[in-house]
Design a protein around this motif. Structure first.
Motif, PDB file in Angstrom:
ATOM      1  N   ILE A   1       4.642  -3.760  -4.013  1.00 58.13           N
ATOM      2  CA  ILE A   1       3.819  -4.059  -5.182  1.00 58.13           C
ATOM      3  C   ILE A   1       3.931  -5.542  -5.503  1.00 58.13           C
ATOM      4  CG2 ILE A   1       3.418  -3.602  -7.629  1.00 58.13           C
ATOM      5  CD1 ILE A   1       4.499  -0.804  -7.213  1.00 58.13           C
ATOM      6  N   TRP A   2       2.801  -6.204  -5.594  1.00 55.88           N
ATOM      7  CA  TRP A   2       2.745  -7.629  -5.943  1.00 55.88           C
ATOM      8  C   TRP A   2       3.157  -7.756  -7.406  1.00 55.88           C
ATOM      9  CZ3 TRP A   2      -0.260 -11.484  -2.919  1.00 55.88           C
ATOM     10  CH2 TRP A   2      -0.282 -12.740  -3.520  1.00 55.88           C
ATOM     11  N   SER A   3       4.346  -8.274  -7.630  1.00 59.37           N
ATOM     12  CA  SER A   3       4.883  -8.260  -8.988  1.00 59.37           C
ATOM     13  C   SER A   3       5.229  -9.630  -9.541  1.00 59.37           C
ATOM     14  CB  SER A   3       6.137  -7.369  -9.040  1.00 59.37           C
ATOM     15  OG  SER A   3       7.112  -7.833  -8.126  1.00 59.37           O
ATOM     16  N   GLY A   4       5.124 -10.656  -8.753  1.00 60.59           N
ATOM     17  CA  GLY A   4       5.479 -11.974  -9.273  1.00 60.59           C
ATOM     18  C   GLY A   4       5.482 -13.018  -8.184  1.00 60.59           C
ATOM     19  N   LEU A   5       6.083 -14.149  -8.490  1.00 56.02           N
ATOM     20  CA  LEU A   5       6.020 -15.284  -7.579  1.00 56.02           C
ATOM     21  C   LEU A   5       7.394 -15.744  -7.110  1.00 56.02           C
ATOM     22  CD1 LEU A   5       3.326 -17.313  -9.563  1.00 56.02           C
ATOM     23  CD2 LEU A   5       2.982 -15.994  -7.485  1.00 56.02           C
TER      24      LEU A   5
ATOM     25  N   THR B   1      -8.684  -2.329 -11.582  1.00 55.19           N
ATOM     26  CA  THR B   1      -7.372  -2.039 -12.169  1.00 55.19           C
ATOM     27  C   THR B   1      -6.252  -2.163 -11.133  1.00 55.19           C
ATOM     28  OG1 THR B   1      -7.588   0.354 -11.748  1.00 55.19           O
ATOM     29  CG2 THR B   1      -8.386  -0.485 -13.869  1.00 55.19           C
ATOM     30  N   LEU B   2      -6.550  -1.843  -9.858  1.00 55.50           N
ATOM     31  CA  LEU B   2      -5.520  -1.870  -8.821  1.00 55.50           C
ATOM     32  C   LEU B   2      -6.187  -2.018  -7.461  1.00 55.50           C
ATOM     33  CD1 LEU B   2      -2.501  -1.424  -7.988  1.00 55.50           C
ATOM     34  CD2 LEU B   2      -3.007   1.034  -7.914  1.00 55.50           C
ATOM     35  N   LEU B   3      -5.699  -2.944  -6.662  1.00 60.26           N
ATOM     36  CA  LEU B   3      -6.164  -3.113  -5.291  1.00 60.26           C
ATOM     37  C   LEU B   3      -5.084  -2.622  -4.342  1.00 60.26           C
ATOM     38  CD1 LEU B   3      -8.057  -4.217  -3.052  1.00 60.26           C
ATOM     39  CD2 LEU B   3      -6.883  -6.424  -3.318  1.00 60.26           C
TER      40      LEU B   3
ATOM     41  N   GLN C   1       0.100  -3.244  -2.785  1.00 59.56           N
ATOM     42  CA  GLN C   1      -0.719  -2.987  -3.967  1.00 59.56           C
ATOM     43  C   GLN C   1      -0.647  -4.169  -4.931  1.00 59.56           C
ATOM     44  OE1 GLN C   1       1.401   0.866  -4.556  1.00 59.56           O
ATOM     45  NE2 GLN C   1      -0.645   1.728  -4.792  1.00 59.56           N
ATOM     46  N   ILE C   2      -1.815  -4.571  -5.403  1.00 60.87           N
ATOM     47  CA  ILE C   2      -1.913  -5.674  -6.353  1.00 60.87           C
ATOM     48  C   ILE C   2      -2.455  -5.124  -7.667  1.00 60.87           C
ATOM     49  CG2 ILE C   2      -2.890  -7.952  -6.823  1.00 60.87           C
ATOM     50  CD1 ILE C   2      -3.216  -8.361  -3.834  1.00 60.87           C
TER      51      ILE C   2
ATOM     52  N   ARG D   1      -0.643   6.371 -10.804  1.00 57.71           N
ATOM     53  CA  ARG D   1      -1.792   5.683 -10.215  1.00 57.71           C
ATOM     54  C   ARG D   1      -1.422   4.943  -8.933  1.00 57.71           C
ATOM     55  NH1 ARG D   1      -3.646   0.077 -12.761  1.00 57.71           N
ATOM     56  NH2 ARG D   1      -1.654  -0.954 -13.126  1.00 57.71           N
ATOM     57  N   TYR D   2      -0.178   4.511  -8.812  1.00 58.58           N
ATOM     58  CA  TYR D   2       0.244   3.823  -7.594  1.00 58.58           C
ATOM     59  C   TYR D   2       0.351   4.809  -6.430  1.00 58.58           C
ATOM     60  CZ  TYR D   2       1.254  -0.302 -10.411  1.00 58.58           C
ATOM     61  OH  TYR D   2       1.142  -1.391 -11.240  1.00 58.58           O
TER      62      TYR D   2
END
Length: 231
Positions: free
Chosen positions: A57-61, A100-102, A113-114, A211-212
């Motif tokens: 999951i894309w959660s930050g940098l 909402t979610l890619l 998932q982004i 949803r994920y």
């Protein structure tokens, strides 16, 4: 249909399928029902249903996220296809639904998932969304394989409007259209394809629970259907 359900926790599981009499009314149902009976044998051997795999999951940098995402990208670019699935709010206005979610999936790379919107609020900060948008745009430009989705006309405008992404038409494969060619007599929704092809079972039950996991279920079911129909 096609789901293995524990009616009472800890008791025997029940496989939900169609009544044999329904096949006289709709012979096409027999095609999918045969998949249910094959899955029953797999279930008895402990081979079905598989757990929907976890994803990135894309959660930050931070550096750990960057390394993991870079590894996913490298593996995805080496694959012959990447599956795309968007989740979005169904609404009358605006004309193009807000993302909402890619979800992205490539064999050997797994799911990425982004998250975009949750309720009325963005999940990522402005700078993080900008980087995610640029990352997806660059991935589309660099990737030479096939982009696979179930019902591309639903995902295409969402990607274009929310992320500025335009996938070349000659790189698009649509499992809904493929299934319509192979089995014109059947329904072509992803639930039917999952019942017919997917080793992960009836994931559509997760819609209002996680949803994920639901999105990952869509991704791996689409991949399973695509590989089966290409074989």
């Amino acid at each position: 249909m096609g789901a293995l359900v524990a009616v009472v926790p800890g008791a025997m599981n029940v496989l939900c399928t169609s009544h044999p009499a329904s096949h006289f009314k709709d012979p096409a149902e027999g095609v999918v029902a045969r998949s249910d009976w094959r899955n029953l044998g797999r279930a008895l051997r402990g081979e079905w249903p598989r757990l929907i795999p976890n994803g990135l999951i894309w959660s930050g940098l931070d550096d750990r996220d960057r390394d993991a995402i870079a590894t996913w990208r490298r593996k995805a670019l080496a694959n012959p296809y990447v599956v795309v699935d968007t989740e979005y709010y169904l609404c009358n206005a605006p004309a193009v639904p807000p993302l909402t979610l890619l979800g992205l999936y490539a064999p050997g790379a797994g799911c990425l998932q982004i998250p975009w919107l949750e309720g009325q609020h963005y999940v990522l900060r402005d700078r993080e969304r900008d980087e995610a948008r640029q990352w997806v745009q660059a991935l589309v430009l660099d990737y030479a394989g096939q982009w696979v989705a179930h019902n591309w006309p639903a995902d295409w405008p969402v990607l274009q409007h929310n992320l500025g992404v335009e996938v070349p038409w000659d790189q698009l494969d649509d499992t809904m259209l493929m299934h319509a060619v192979l089995h014109c007599e059947l329904a072509h929704d992803l639930g039917t394809l999952a019942r017919q092809y997917s080793p992960y079972g009836a994931h559509k039950l997760l819609w209002d629970q996680d949803r994920y996991a639901y999105n990952r279920g869509d991704l791996v079911a689409t991949a399973a259907a695509y590989e089966a129909m290409c074989a």
